[in-house]
Design an enzyme around this catalytic site. Structure first.
Site, PDB file in Angstrom:
ATOM      1  N   ASP A 214       8.928  -7.864  37.458  1.00 33.52           N
ATOM      2  CA  ASP A 214       9.641  -8.950  38.513  1.00 33.52           C
ATOM      3  C   ASP A 214      10.191  -9.787  37.806  1.00 33.52           C
ATOM      4  O   ASP A 214      10.241  -9.848  36.588  1.00 33.52           O
ATOM      5  CB  ASP A 214       8.665  -9.126  39.758  1.00 33.52           C
ATOM      6  CG  ASP A 214       9.544  -9.511  40.941  1.00 33.52           C
ATOM      7  OD1 ASP A 214      10.527  -9.990  40.845  1.00 33.52           O
ATOM      8  OD2 ASP A 214       9.200  -8.404  41.935  1.00 33.52           O
ATOM      9  N   HIS A 237      12.833  -9.098  35.658  1.00 36.02           N
ATOM     10  CA  HIS A 237      14.121  -9.109  36.644  1.00 36.02           C
ATOM     11  C   HIS A 237      14.800 -10.486  36.291  1.00 36.02           C
ATOM     12  O   HIS A 237      15.700 -11.162  37.077  1.00 36.02           O
ATOM     13  CB  HIS A 237      13.622  -9.408  38.202  1.00 36.02           C
ATOM     14  CG  HIS A 237      13.345  -8.075  38.569  1.00 36.02           C
ATOM     15  ND1 HIS A 237      12.789  -7.727  39.857  1.00 36.02           N
ATOM     16  CD2 HIS A 237      13.218  -6.808  38.131  1.00 36.02           C
ATOM     17  CE1 HIS A 237      12.569  -6.572  40.144  1.00 36.02           C
ATOM     18  NE2 HIS A 237      12.620  -5.983  38.973  1.00 36.02           N
TER      19      HIS A 237
END
Length: 393
Positions: A214, A237
């Site tokens: 993430d 991310h």
């Protein structure tokens, strides 16, 4: 002469008194043994150390099993948590009884976490149980390390590995430094944000190496005066401000500086994300500079329609006001044709956005990189590859 000597001697004694060695509390003295559960030993060692000014809890080399612990202050003085070995969390989520954290440092001033050791969250089973991409009211999974109300402290030379959820979470922290921290989890491990912070100020993150499933770093509401310098990110991310605007009464985000970062093979680069149909909010004085992108999707992104997994029923514009944002000296390669994507809110357009010295090449087919803008007119200087806002909405 005699009088002078006595003053010198007194001064020396005062110096020695102020620099006396830390008192060491080794968990092995409290019954800890490698390859066994040390939860009780850790709790006892911490309590004893916390009651003494200038103390150090030591977990020497070896692998130890550790249940949920809250290492609570305030302590009598500065305290060091020196982890040289590896701590392993219970792999079964059920053993956490719905609790949302594994190791918690709380209400401590003058904490040092150090030693070169590893917090191993043993997250593999938990990732398979993670329903958060389908259900926004999903069961909360445990965070590896929480810092709650920690001030004037530093975290250095430690590793967080395979957390079940976020790796490191900061709440209401002030003057907290991270140096040489390593965070690692597979690219497909859900919600394993590297360092997430909210309601915190004067935080610095330097020379961190983060690869996860993430955001490498995510900055939530109420966060001010944050410096991120020389961080490598990937997989993951990217480095994110937000998401903002999901809840009522969120506090402003301001004074964020990200410099000297290198992102590789991430799903996003540097981004600001806010939810549609949000309550009012503010994000300002946010600056990204001297960032290298290696095969990064969406290297530069403001997304005020952030809505993962179609969780939003109401698509009215975000009311989070974004202003005084700069992207400078951002260079490298984009894995998406759209290299710059500034999608601001129709109801509160972005203001004072700067694009300076942008050089992002797209290596895929179908032409050169593009730059899309909506509800924003950035001030442009220096090189612009792709040409700024050449794809207007």
């Amino acid at each position: 002469m005699g009088k002078n000597l006595s003053i010198a001697t007194i001064s020396l004694l005062l110096v020695l008194a102020s620099t006396k060695a830390q008192q060491v509390f080794d968990v092995k003295s409290y019954g800890a043994q490698p390859n066994a559960d040390i939860t009780q030993a850790m709790t006892k060692a911490w309590k004893a150390a916390c009651a003494v000014a200038g103390s150090k809890v030591v977990i020497s080399a070896g692998v130890y099993k550790l249940g949920l612990v809250t290492l609570l202050g305030p302590c009598k003085g500065a305290i060091e948590f020196n982890l040289q070995g590896t701590l392993q969390a219970p792999s079964d989520v059920a053993s956490f009884n719905g609790k949302d954290s594994w190791v918690v440092f709380e209400s401590i001033d003058g904490l040092t976490v150090s030693g070169g050791g590893v917090f191993d969250g043993k997250g593999q089973q938990a990732w398979q149980k993670n329903e958060c991409n389908k259900d926004k009211n999903c069961n909360v999974l445990p965070i590896n390390i929480r810092f709650n109300y920690v001030t004037n402290s530093k975290v250095q030379d430690i590793t967080s590995k395979d957390s079940k959820f976020f790796h490191i979470n900061l709440l209401e922290c002030k003057k907290l430094q991270f140096q040489h921290v390593t965070i690692t989890a597979p690219a497909d491990s859900p919600n394993t944000d590297g360092i997430h912070m909210g309601h915190s100020s004067q935080i610095t993150i330097t020379n961190a190496d983060i690869g996860t499933g993430d955001d490498c770093i995510s900055i939530g509401d109420g966060t001010q005066d944050i410096t991120v310098n020389q961080v490598t990110c990937g997989p993951g991310h990217g480095i994110s401000i937000g998401s903002l605007g999901k809840y009522q009464n969120e506090e402003p985000v301001s004074g964020i500086r990200v410099t000297g970062a290198t992102l590789s093979n991430t799903d996003n680069g540097v981004r600001i994300k806010t939810w549609p149909a949000s309550p009012s909010g503010v994000a300002s004085d946010i600056h990204f500079e001297d960032v290298v992108m290696n095969n990064v999707a969406n290297p530069i992104i403001i997304d005020q329609n952030y809505c993962p997994n179609s969780q939003c029923s109401n698509q009215s514009p975000s009311k989070v006001k974004i202003s005084n944002v700069s992207f400078k000296k951002i260079r490298g390669t984009s894995s998406t044709k759209e290299a710059v994507n500034l999608i601001c809110s129709k109801s509160v357009p972005c203001q004072q956005v700067v694009l300076s010295d942008i050089d992002l090449a797209y290596k895929g087919g179908g032409g050169s990189a593009t730059s899309t803008c909506a509800n924003v007119q950035p001030a442009v200087s220096g090189k612009q590859n792709p040409p700024a806002c050449n794809n207007k909405h």
